[in-house]
Design an enzyme around this catalytic site. Structure first.
Site, PDB file in Angstrom:
ATOM      1  N   HIS A 395       0.843  -1.199   0.000  1.00  0.00           N
ATOM      2  CA  HIS A 395       0.000   0.000   0.000  1.00  0.00           C
ATOM      3  C   HIS A 395       0.882   1.256   0.000  1.00  0.00           C
ATOM      4  CE1 HIS A 395      -3.502   2.535   1.459  1.00  0.00           C
ATOM      5  NE2 HIS A 395      -2.470   3.276   1.851  1.00  0.00           N
ATOM      6  N   GLU A 396       1.828   1.293   0.919  1.00  0.00           N
ATOM      7  CA  GLU A 396       2.674   2.485   1.055  1.00  0.00           C
ATOM      8  C   GLU A 396       3.548   2.695  -0.177  1.00  0.00           C
ATOM      9  OE1 GLU A 396       2.318   4.750   3.215  1.00  0.00           O
ATOM     10  OE2 GLU A 396       0.833   3.641   4.373  1.00  0.00           O
ATOM     11  N   HIS A 399       1.851   4.317  -3.014  1.00  0.00           N
ATOM     12  CA  HIS A 399       1.827   5.784  -2.915  1.00  0.00           C
ATOM     13  C   HIS A 399       3.044   6.379  -3.624  1.00  0.00           C
ATOM     14  CE1 HIS A 399      -1.702   6.470  -0.569  1.00  0.00           C
ATOM     15  NE2 HIS A 399      -1.271   5.863   0.529  1.00  0.00           N
ATOM     16  N   GLU A 419      -5.731   6.818  -2.347  1.00  0.00           N
ATOM     17  CA  GLU A 419      -5.769   5.801  -1.288  1.00  0.00           C
ATOM     18  C   GLU A 419      -6.238   4.457  -1.838  1.00  0.00           C
ATOM     19  OE1 GLU A 419      -5.074   5.037   1.841  1.00  0.00           O
ATOM     20  OE2 GLU A 419      -3.812   6.811   1.778  1.00  0.00           O
ATOM     21  N   HIS A 495      -9.319   8.304   3.317  1.00  0.00           N
ATOM     22  CA  HIS A 495      -9.284   6.899   3.751  1.00  0.00           C
ATOM     23  C   HIS A 495     -10.684   6.319   3.891  1.00  0.00           C
ATOM     24  CE1 HIS A 495      -5.259   8.230   5.159  1.00  0.00           C
ATOM     25  NE2 HIS A 495      -4.921   7.006   4.798  1.00  0.00           N
TER      26      HIS A 495
HETATM   27 ZN    ZN Z   1      -2.338   5.334   2.255  1.00  0.00          ZN
END
Ligand code: ZN
Length: 581
Positions: A395-396, A399, A419, A495
């Site tokens: 996930h990170e 980004h 997100e 989020h």
């Molecule tokens: Zn995130």
């Protein structure tokens, strides 16, 4: 006549039988160590030296002939100026190679060599050599080792203490252009490169090397030849040749499981530096994300088996490599920036903005092109790293990809889309690694950060967003556009509203045909979303994302109208079911 090197060659296959017999006949010139009775050599090296001596002896050039035997009390010695460097056995031919280097006045001559190949029965196969007669230079240095090291400091701007390096060896060096011999100090593996040298070298990435190995050096190891009389820099080159061979390591991760992974051998240590995927892992040892700088070197261990010595780092290294491999092999992207950026992971991180005396930092984030991992306390009081959550890591790192592609604005709907892309790739990569590559999504897990939400629940659930409460009195996560939250907190609900787009992606990933098979394989969905992410603009909406998926599908399945229409139908259907489109 040139003052430089003379080449000498003798190949048993090429030579006439008479010449071969002349060279190899032992009785005519019995070397020391020969058992006269058995007419056999006592060892392989004696055989190699004997043949080399005989080939030199038969050479028409006096310089070469002079190397055959010692003089004076050394007379009985075979090629006394040739120093054995190493031996090597060739399995396919079962022959043995002896590598020699020439010395003069016991000082090695840079670039000289002799390779003698012999059979298992110590018969001659081949001699290949390059030798020289050093002239016009003394064997005594005028400047000290320290002064020579100062020359390297001036060249690199780095002050390497003399105690930290292996002492330089005196070496003769021949300058081909000026046809001149030099006595030089040979400094090996100096951790300092001339300014611009590494940058210049890395431009040639990939040339001449297998494509899987990055030539990017992790730490410079440069060899220098400095004139021992006047301090001129004669030559410098990289010891590592810009290829690091990976070393297989193993160790226990934060979940208590054993993992195999790639590291590097640096000196006597093993480092969490994977040269195949370009992944390096550091330990901040409780240091601060913003205020503290990274340690000089990745996490190191004395053995290739790390056991449980640094579970946080092993997990970060293993999981970071998994994400990087997915990005490369499935998406065809060269790292986060698509320019081969190395992945740097940092564990045991804290943040002064969220101080906690127990050393906890409830976070993991992509920041300044690095992955940072905090840790939290388990029920037994032990600190456990966030590096164990592959879905969170993916996930990170997504980004990071978003930042380098569409750079979706982190606010309102474009922020929620940002997100959602991270959740989508988090889930795909997690299941790809745990259930299996391109596995049927019917067996997949859809929870993001299992156990990290309140009451033992996950942070989010792509399949059923509504089962999780946003917070006390804030209701549940939405799964349809008619529940879109127009709010000001959480950057406009990045989020929260992301769950609507998450649910659309879930619908797409789980869409099945009449036979219950996925209409789109996980690989196809990953590619669709990846190309979509590359093409979207900064302020894109959920609807823009759907439109871009459709446009991408038109290109991917251009050659098959029926297939294309089926895929597009399911894309639109997945989005329409959550009120998009
Ligand atoms: Zn995130």
């Amino acid at each position: 006549m040139s003052k430089g090197f003379k080449k000498v060659r003798f190949n048993a296959e090429d030579e006439s039988k008479i010449k071969l017999r002349k060279i190899t006949k032992r009785s005519a010139s019995l070397p020391q160590g020969t058992d006269k009775k058995l007419d056999k050599f006592n060892n392989d090296e004696t055989a190699a030296r004997f043949y080399l001596s005989r080939v030199f002896e038969e050479d028409e050039r006096s310089i070469v002939r002079g190397l055959s035997r010692g003089s004076g009390s050394q007379q009985s010695k075979l090629v006394p100026d040739m120093q054995l460097i190493r031996t090597q056995t060739i399995p396919s031919t079962k022959t043995k190679l002896f590598h020699f280097e020439q010395t003069q006045d016991t000082i090695p001559i840079f670039g000289s060599n002799a390779v003698v190949e012999i059979t298992q029965n110590r018969g001659l196969v081949d001699v290949s050599s390059k030798v020289a007669d050093v002239e016009g230079v003394t064997a005594f240095p005028f400047i000290s080792q320290r002064d020579a090291l100062k020359v390297i400091k001036d060249l690199t701007g780095i002050d390497v203490p003399i105690e930290a390096i292996q002492p330089p060896e005196l070496t003769f060096f021949y300058d081909e252009k000026k046809e001149k011999w030099h006595l030089s100090y040979f400094f090996k593996k100096i951790p300092a490169a001339p300014k611009g040298f590494l940058e210049e070298s890395s431009k040639y990435k990939g040339i001449g090397y297998s494509s899987g190995i990055s030539p990017k050096p992790f730490d410079p190891q440069i060899n220098y030849l400095i004139d021992a009389n006047d301090g001129t820099v004669l030559l410098f080159y990289s010891e590592t040749h810009f290829v690091k061979i990976p070393v297989q390591c193993e160790g226990i991760g934060a979940l208590g499981k054993s993992h195999k992974f790639w590291g590097s051998a640096i000196g006597n240590d093993y480092e969490l530096a994977d040269p195949i995927s370009d992944v390096r892992t550091y330990d901040l040892k409780g240091g601060d994300l913003i205020k503290d700088s990274l340690p000089d070197k990745p996490v190191a261990n004395a053995k290739s088996n790390w056991e449980d010595s640094n579970k946080a780092a092993v997990s970060a290294h293993v999981n970071g490599s998994k994400v990087y491999n997915f990005i490369k092999s499935v998406l065809g992207r060269e790292g986060i920036d698509d320019k081969g950026m190395e992945l740097t992971s940092v564990v045991n991180v804290t943040c002064f903005k969220q101080p906690d005396p127990s050393g906890q930092w409830h976070n993991a984030c992509w920041r300044e092109n690095k992955m940072w991992y905090g840790q939290h306390k388990l029920a037994n009081g032990e600190l456990c790293s966030y590096s164990r959550f592959l879905d969170i890591i993916a996930h990170e790192m997504t980004h990071g990809i978003t930042k380098h592609t569409s750079d979706l604005l982190y606010k309102d709907q474009s922020g929620a889309l940002n997100e959602s892309f991270s959740d989508i790739f988090g889930i795909i990569i997690y299941n790809w690694e745990t259930v299996g590559p391109d596995s049927s999504t019917q067996q997949w897990t859809w929870e993001i950060g299992p156990g990290l939400g309140g009451n033992g629940l996950p942070l989010r659930d792509m399949s059923n967003p509504k089962r999780i409460e946003i917070g006390p009195g804030l209701g549940v996560y939405p799964d349809h556009m008619d529940q879109y939250k127009y709010i000001t907190y959480d950057n406009g609900g990045v989020h929260i509203n992301s769950s609507i787009h998450n649910k659309a992606a879930y619908n797409l990933l789980t869409a099945t045909d009449q036979n219950g098979k996925n209409v789109l394989t996980p690989r196809e969905v990953a590619l669709l979303y990846y190309f979509c992410l590359c093409k979207l603009n900064k302020l894109a909406t959920f609807k823009d994302a759907m439109d871009e998926l459709v446009e991408t599908a038109k290109i991917i399945w251009k050659g098959n109208k029926q297939l294309r229409d089926e895929k597009i139908y399911h894309i639109k259907n997945a989005y329409q079911r959550v009120g998009i489109g």
